[in-house]
Design an enzyme around this catalytic site. Structure first.
Site, PDB file in Angstrom:
ATOM      1  N   ARG A 168      14.206  27.041  25.643  1.00 25.29           N
ATOM      2  CA  ARG A 168      15.415  27.119  26.177  1.00 25.29           C
ATOM      3  C   ARG A 168      16.369  26.964  24.650  1.00 25.29           C
ATOM      4  O   ARG A 168      15.914  26.239  23.726  1.00 25.29           O
ATOM      5  CB  ARG A 168      15.779  25.835  27.019  1.00 25.29           C
ATOM      6  CG  ARG A 168      15.087  26.064  27.975  1.00 25.29           C
ATOM      7  CD  ARG A 168      15.293  24.820  29.122  1.00 25.29           C
ATOM      8  NE  ARG A 168      14.357  23.703  28.588  1.00 25.29           N
ATOM      9  CZ  ARG A 168      14.193  22.751  29.215  1.00 25.29           C
ATOM     10  NH1 ARG A 168      14.920  22.474  30.439  1.00 25.29           N
ATOM     11  NH2 ARG A 168      13.677  21.804  28.683  1.00 25.29           N
ATOM     12  N   ASP A 215      20.447  25.770  23.823  1.00 26.27           N
ATOM     13  CA  ASP A 215      21.584  24.844  24.185  1.00 26.27           C
ATOM     14  C   ASP A 215      22.813  25.953  24.391  1.00 26.27           C
ATOM     15  O   ASP A 215      22.887  27.025  23.776  1.00 26.27           O
ATOM     16  CB  ASP A 215      21.840  23.762  23.483  1.00 26.27           C
ATOM     17  CG  ASP A 215      20.675  22.715  23.619  1.00 26.27           C
ATOM     18  OD1 ASP A 215      20.025  22.601  24.546  1.00 26.27           O
ATOM     19  OD2 ASP A 215      20.642  21.715  22.688  1.00 26.27           O
ATOM     20  N   TYR A 233      14.052  29.080  13.440  1.00 22.25           N
ATOM     21  CA  TYR A 233      15.471  28.850  13.777  1.00 22.25           C
ATOM     22  C   TYR A 233      16.210  28.907  12.186  1.00 22.25           C
ATOM     23  O   TYR A 233      15.842  28.531  11.078  1.00 22.25           O
ATOM     24  CB  TYR A 233      15.840  27.539  14.334  1.00 22.25           C
ATOM     25  CG  TYR A 233      15.346  27.347  15.634  1.00 22.25           C
ATOM     26  CD1 TYR A 233      16.531  27.544  16.812  1.00 22.25           C
ATOM     27  CD2 TYR A 233      14.190  26.809  16.111  1.00 22.25           C
ATOM     28  CE1 TYR A 233      16.037  27.433  17.973  1.00 22.25           C
ATOM     29  CE2 TYR A 233      13.748  26.681  17.313  1.00 22.25           C
ATOM     30  CZ  TYR A 233      14.825  27.010  18.288  1.00 22.25           C
ATOM     31  OH  TYR A 233      14.444  26.984  19.567  1.00 22.25           O
ATOM     32  N   ARG A 255      19.469  20.944  14.568  1.00 26.61           N
ATOM     33  CA  ARG A 255      20.656  20.281  14.513  1.00 26.61           C
ATOM     34  C   ARG A 255      20.850  19.044  13.709  1.00 26.61           C
ATOM     35  O   ARG A 255      21.534  18.616  12.882  1.00 26.61           O
ATOM     36  CB  ARG A 255      21.419  20.208  15.841  1.00 26.61           C
ATOM     37  CG  ARG A 255      21.909  21.712  16.253  1.00 26.61           C
ATOM     38  CD  ARG A 255      22.256  21.904  17.521  1.00 26.61           C
ATOM     39  NE  ARG A 255      23.410  20.963  17.837  1.00 26.61           N
ATOM     40  CZ  ARG A 255      24.093  20.684  18.864  1.00 26.61           C
ATOM     41  NH1 ARG A 255      23.342  21.365  20.209  1.00 26.61           N
ATOM     42  NH2 ARG A 255      25.078  20.124  19.434  1.00 26.61           N
TER      43      ARG A 255
END
Length: 248
Positions: free
Chosen positions: A51, A53, A111, A199
């Protein structure tokens, strides 16, 4: 019955995340709505590699679904893209083994997080990069990245709200930072990622770049398993699921 693997990209700016949420616009919701149309109203469940965000983008997200329809793979791609909104694009559709699973068969993900360091913000990029107009020590950041690589317990670098049960040990095969034309790109490739992990890592690396943290403290932070010791969670708009890796 056939199992199809789909690779897609999406602009996450106007989605409430990937996973279906009641009353909210999501990537999974749009995909399954399109699949239901193709199947004449019959609901089709999908399973994704993971998933993302709200506000997070994907260059190559992967999902699979089962279908009884006999449609050539290129026609699946055309049919889905004709029904999906223009902030989702199906890049490839492949027939795979009935045992394939988009999440459990992925052995690594990459990522990328982009920051823009120009003095003035660019309103046209506000959904796609994080505006961070400060000088940074790139060498200190690169040194810190080397401490992040390898197998560690990333509890300190994951959200305190993470719902994961069991081990928070993950392996980062690669952590690096590269100069771009107007800022920096942070690149992380690993066997799995905890909630907000990328993050938080970026937030901590930015603190190191500003001299507020020290690269050599990272092993101690791993050992202490305390989220309060790491940097702030940077905003979602600079984050992209770049690639999902599978064995042939």
């Amino acid at each position: 019955m056939a199992r199809l693997k789909c690779t897609m990209s999406y602009d996450g700016a106007h989605f409430s995340g990937y996973q279906i949420q009641f009353g909210k616009r999501t990537v999974q919701g749009e995909v399954e709505k399109a699949l239901a149309q193709i199947h004449k109203g019959r609901p089709i469940q999908t399973a994704a590699s993971g998933r993302t965000d709200k506000g997070v983008h994907a260059k190559s997200q992967v999902f699979h679904f089962d279908t009884s329809l006999e449609i050539p793979e290129p026609n699946w791609q055309k049919a889905l893209n004709s029904l999906l909104p223009d902030d989702i694009y199906i890049k490839c559709v492949e027939r795979v083994s009935d045992t394939f699973h988009a999440r459990f068969d992925a052995f690594a993900k990459e990522y990328r997080y982009f920051i823009r360091q120009e003095t003035e913000p660019d309103v046209f990029l506000r959904h796609y990069v994080y505006h961070f107009p400060y000088e940074l020590d790139l060498e200190a950041i690169k040194t810190a990245c080397r401490y992040l690589e390898g197998t560690h317990d990333f509890t300190t670098f994951s959200s305190a709200k993470a719902s994961v049960k069991g081990s928070r040990v993950r392996t980062l095969y690669q952590a690096r930072c590269e100069q771009t034309s107007d800022g920096l790109a942070f690149i992380f490739c690993g066997d799995g990622f905890l909630y907000h992990m990328v993050r938080i890592l970026v937030g901590h690396l930015l603190d190191i770049g500003r001299g507020e943290q020290i690269p050599s403290d990272i092993p101690e932070l791993f050992a202490k398993k305390d989220r309060r010791l790491a940097g702030a969670t940077v905003p979602p708009q600079g984050l992209y699921l770049w690639e999902v890796f599978y064995h042939e």
